[in-house]
Design an enzyme around this catalytic site. Structure first.
Site, mmCIF file in Angstrom:
data_model
loop_
_atom_site.group_PDB
_atom_site.id
_atom_site.type_symbol
_atom_site.label_atom_id
_atom_site.label_comp_id
_atom_site.label_asym_id
_atom_site.label_seq_id
_atom_site.Cartn_x
_atom_site.Cartn_y
_atom_site.Cartn_z
ATOM 1 C CE LYS A 104 -4.307 1.375 0.259
ATOM 2 N NZ LYS A 104 -5.498 0.593 -0.259
ATOM 3 C CG ASP A 140 -7.128 3.491 -1.365
ATOM 4 O OD1 ASP A 140 -7.586 2.364 -1.179
ATOM 5 O OD2 ASP A 140 -7.218 4.226 -0.283
HETATM 6 P P1 NDP Z 1 -12.693 7.977 -3.088
HETATM 7 O O1 NDP Z 1 -11.696 8.952 -2.844
HETATM 8 O O2 NDP Z 1 -13.265 7.646 -4.556
HETATM 9 O O3 NDP Z 1 -13.870 8.167 -2.211
HETATM 10 C C1 NDP Z 1 -13.791 8.149 -0.794
HETATM 11 C C2 NDP Z 1 -15.188 8.674 -0.296
HETATM 12 O O4 NDP Z 1 -15.070 9.034 1.210
HETATM 13 C C3 NDP Z 1 -15.595 10.269 -0.764
HETATM 14 O O5 NDP Z 1 -17.002 10.149 -0.907
HETATM 15 C C4 NDP Z 1 -14.842 10.998 0.483
HETATM 16 O O6 NDP Z 1 -15.615 12.358 0.516
HETATM 17 C C5 NDP Z 1 -15.080 10.084 1.530
HETATM 18 N N1 NDP Z 1 -14.399 10.550 2.693
HETATM 19 C C6 NDP Z 1 -12.998 10.529 2.530
HETATM 20 N N2 NDP Z 1 -12.318 10.827 3.654
HETATM 21 C C7 NDP Z 1 -13.392 11.082 4.645
HETATM 22 C C8 NDP Z 1 -13.409 11.562 5.763
HETATM 23 N N3 NDP Z 1 -12.448 11.750 6.623
HETATM 24 N N4 NDP Z 1 -14.689 11.427 6.375
HETATM 25 C C9 NDP Z 1 -15.714 11.143 5.842
HETATM 26 N N5 NDP Z 1 -15.673 10.822 4.563
HETATM 27 C C10 NDP Z 1 -14.539 10.904 3.987
HETATM 28 O O7 NDP Z 1 -11.990 6.583 -2.543
HETATM 29 P P2 NDP Z 1 -12.730 5.009 -3.001
HETATM 30 O O8 NDP Z 1 -13.955 5.062 -3.112
HETATM 31 O O9 NDP Z 1 -11.606 4.506 -3.839
HETATM 32 O O10 NDP Z 1 -12.196 4.293 -1.373
HETATM 33 C C11 NDP Z 1 -13.045 4.185 -0.358
HETATM 34 C C12 NDP Z 1 -12.437 3.285 0.740
HETATM 35 O O11 NDP Z 1 -12.666 1.886 0.108
HETATM 36 C C13 NDP Z 1 -10.969 3.365 1.243
HETATM 37 O O12 NDP Z 1 -11.097 3.072 2.571
HETATM 38 C C14 NDP Z 1 -10.360 2.624 0.374
HETATM 39 O O13 NDP Z 1 -9.228 1.992 0.856
HETATM 40 C C15 NDP Z 1 -11.191 1.400 0.183
HETATM 41 N N6 NDP Z 1 -11.012 0.432 -0.886
HETATM 42 C C16 NDP Z 1 -11.042 1.030 -2.249
HETATM 43 C C17 NDP Z 1 -10.732 0.336 -3.327
HETATM 44 C C18 NDP Z 1 -10.778 0.609 -4.705
HETATM 45 O O14 NDP Z 1 -10.700 -0.142 -5.536
HETATM 46 N N7 NDP Z 1 -10.854 1.951 -5.020
HETATM 47 C C19 NDP Z 1 -10.329 -1.183 -3.146
HETATM 48 C C20 NDP Z 1 -10.600 -1.676 -1.719
HETATM 49 C C21 NDP Z 1 -10.808 -0.807 -0.770
HETATM 50 P P3 NDP Z 1 -15.557 13.290 -0.799
HETATM 51 O O15 NDP Z 1 -16.536 12.923 -1.873
HETATM 52 O O16 NDP Z 1 -16.074 14.744 -0.237
HETATM 53 O O17 NDP Z 1 -14.160 13.430 -1.142
#
Ligand code: NDP
Length: 443
Positions: free
Chosen positions: A124, A164
């Protein structure tokens, strides 16, 4: 070394990274009975070697903003274990990241990647860079500078990063462009999450969210239940959340609420995913704009999504976003199942409150493994110079998620707690990595 001696050493060694230490403690608790039952695992120091990252990189990332100011961010890559295959895991660009978080996520990734059944090691990385509010040109300059160091340490057979939080299609494009320029060759297998036009896989964009819902479907099936008519709440509105909501809708569930960093969005008619997609993927703005198209919806500034009554709760935003008070509230409102789409979103006491109340719980390392599994399928297509259809990749994803669910359940049963998917995921993930580590020797 016995388990208590090992843990004493681990506690001393990682005392300055408390999040990682807590993660080790929770995983080791599941693994001690497995190690105790196998003298070979103990004599070959498999657990001790598994708990130590193989390589930790930290580097400077200088870049110039559009206004001429110079910024210096910090880059990270934790290459944790490559017994099963090249290191594999996402890159996160978010101001709150630090080494403690990347150690935790990379360790989690080792067991998750093993669960997919594919040949993937665990890693990571990322940076404390915040892409939000930056121009495309600034993001491109940052990505080039980041890759100027990272390209020395990655490659199709070495380490294969993906997206991510904060790293989506735009960032992967700039990172791949930088890599191509720096190494002087087109090597699609060096990064996943690419656009299908230049070497990506269909379904990779949707895979984590779709895979999560396929996993939930398996959990419900095991109870003689299904998704039709279920009321769900999904936190976040990023890549994982959007495609989890889309698949929930397709399979007959209704999404009552989602969220972003600014607050929670509740729609009494069910969240319209197409509007969320437009706001987040095209316009890159907040969810508050949703109300213009759907006046009956409410945007609760500063709130999270967990106050909304639901049967299924899918945390898909970030780590530690569902605490014990949220868990109690969900239980009081009748939640039946919680499955982690994000990595480590539920705190330890929240998980205890949920499982103690009889709520079915799926840990992220199993439930969100569809993303990395489809990255593995992208690597296979790149190696074979093939492009599979959307339907083909989706069918493989469904089979992989069903397989992960089955192996977690079987390992949970072998461990004496058939419904405990956390233990099941830790044990099933560990068994494959441990087998490879034994075969490869102490190297
Ligand atoms: P994105 O950046 O696409 O989306 C993240 C979302 O979470 C956004 O809506 C963001 O808000 C919100 N967010 C970020 N920080 C905070 C916070 N501190 N408090 C509340 N909301 C928050 O990321 P992903 O969807 O790719 O990833 C989301 C999760 O899934 C992570 O934990 C990641 O590690 C995990 N994951 C992702 C994978 C992938 O394929 N992408 C695979 C496996 C796990 P805003 O819209 O306002 O920015």
């Amino acid at each position: 070394m016995d388990a208590s001696g090992l843990m004493a050493r681990v506690e001393r060694r990682w005392s300055t990274t408390p999040g990682f230490l807590a993660e080790i403690r929770s995983v080791v608790a599941s693994l001690v009975p497995v190690v105790d039952a196998s003298p070979e695992l103990a004599s070959e120091g498999v657990l001790e070697r598994l708990l130590e990252p193989e390589r930790v990189l930290m580097f400077q990332v200088p870049w110039r903003a559009d206004d001429g100011e110079v910024h210096v961010n910090r880059g990270y890559r934790v290459q944790f274990n490559n017994a099963l295959g090249p290191y594999k895991g996402g890159l996160r660009f978010h101001p709150d990241v630090d080494l403690d978080l990347f150690l935790s996520l990379a360790f989690e990734q080792v067991l998750k990647n093993s669960l997919t059944g594919l040949r993937l090691g665990g890693a990571k990385g990322g940076s404390d860079f915040e892409p939000r509010g930056r121009s495309d040109a600034e993001v491109a300059r940052f990505c080039f500078s980041f890759m100027t160091e990272l390209h020395h340490h990655i490659g199709a057979a070495v380490d294969v990063p993906a997206g991510d939080i904060g790293v989506g299609g735009r960032e992967i494009g700039y990172l791949f462009g930088a890599y191509k320029r720096l190494v002087g060759r087109f090597e699609p297998g060096a990064l996943t999450g690419k656009d299908p036009v230049w070497g990506g896989s269909f379904v990779r964009r949707e895979a984590t969210g779709y895979g999560l819902v396929y996993f939930v479907r398996e959990m419900l099936r095991a109870r003689g239940d299904d998704l039709a008519g279920k009321r769900a709440v999904v936190s976040g509105s990023g890549k994982v959340a959007i495609y989890a909501m889309e698949k929930l809708e397709q399979l007959g569930a209704q999404v009552a609420a989602c969220s972003d960093r600014g607050g929670a969005l509740v729609d009494p008619d069910g969240i319209d995913v197409a509007i969320v997609k437009r706001l987040k993927e095209v316009e890159r703005t907040g969810l508050a704009g949703y109300l213009e198209a759907r006046p009956r919806a409410r945007y609760l500034k500063g709130a999270n999504a967990w106050a909304e009554p639901c049967q299924l709760a899918l945390p898909c935003a970030t780590q530690d976003e569902l605490g014990v008070r949220d868990a109690r509230r969900l239980v009081a409102n009748g939640v039946q199942l919680v499955a982690e789409g994000a990595n480590l979103p539920c705190t330890a006491d929240a998980i205890s409150a949920l499982t103690g109340a009889g709520v079915a719980f799926a840990p992220g390392k199993a439930a969100n493994a569809g993303g990395v599994a489809t990255s593995g399928l992208e690597m296979q297509q790149n190696a074979a110079q093939q492009a599979w259809t959307f339907e083909d990749v989706d069918a493989r994803l469904q089979a992989i998620m069903a397989g992960i669910h089955a192996s977690c359940r079987q390992a949970a049963e072998r461990s004496g707690s058939p419904d405990d998917l956390r233990t099941g995921a830790n044990v099933a993930g560990f068994e494959r990595v441990a087998r490879a580590m034994l075969d490869l020797g102490v190297v």
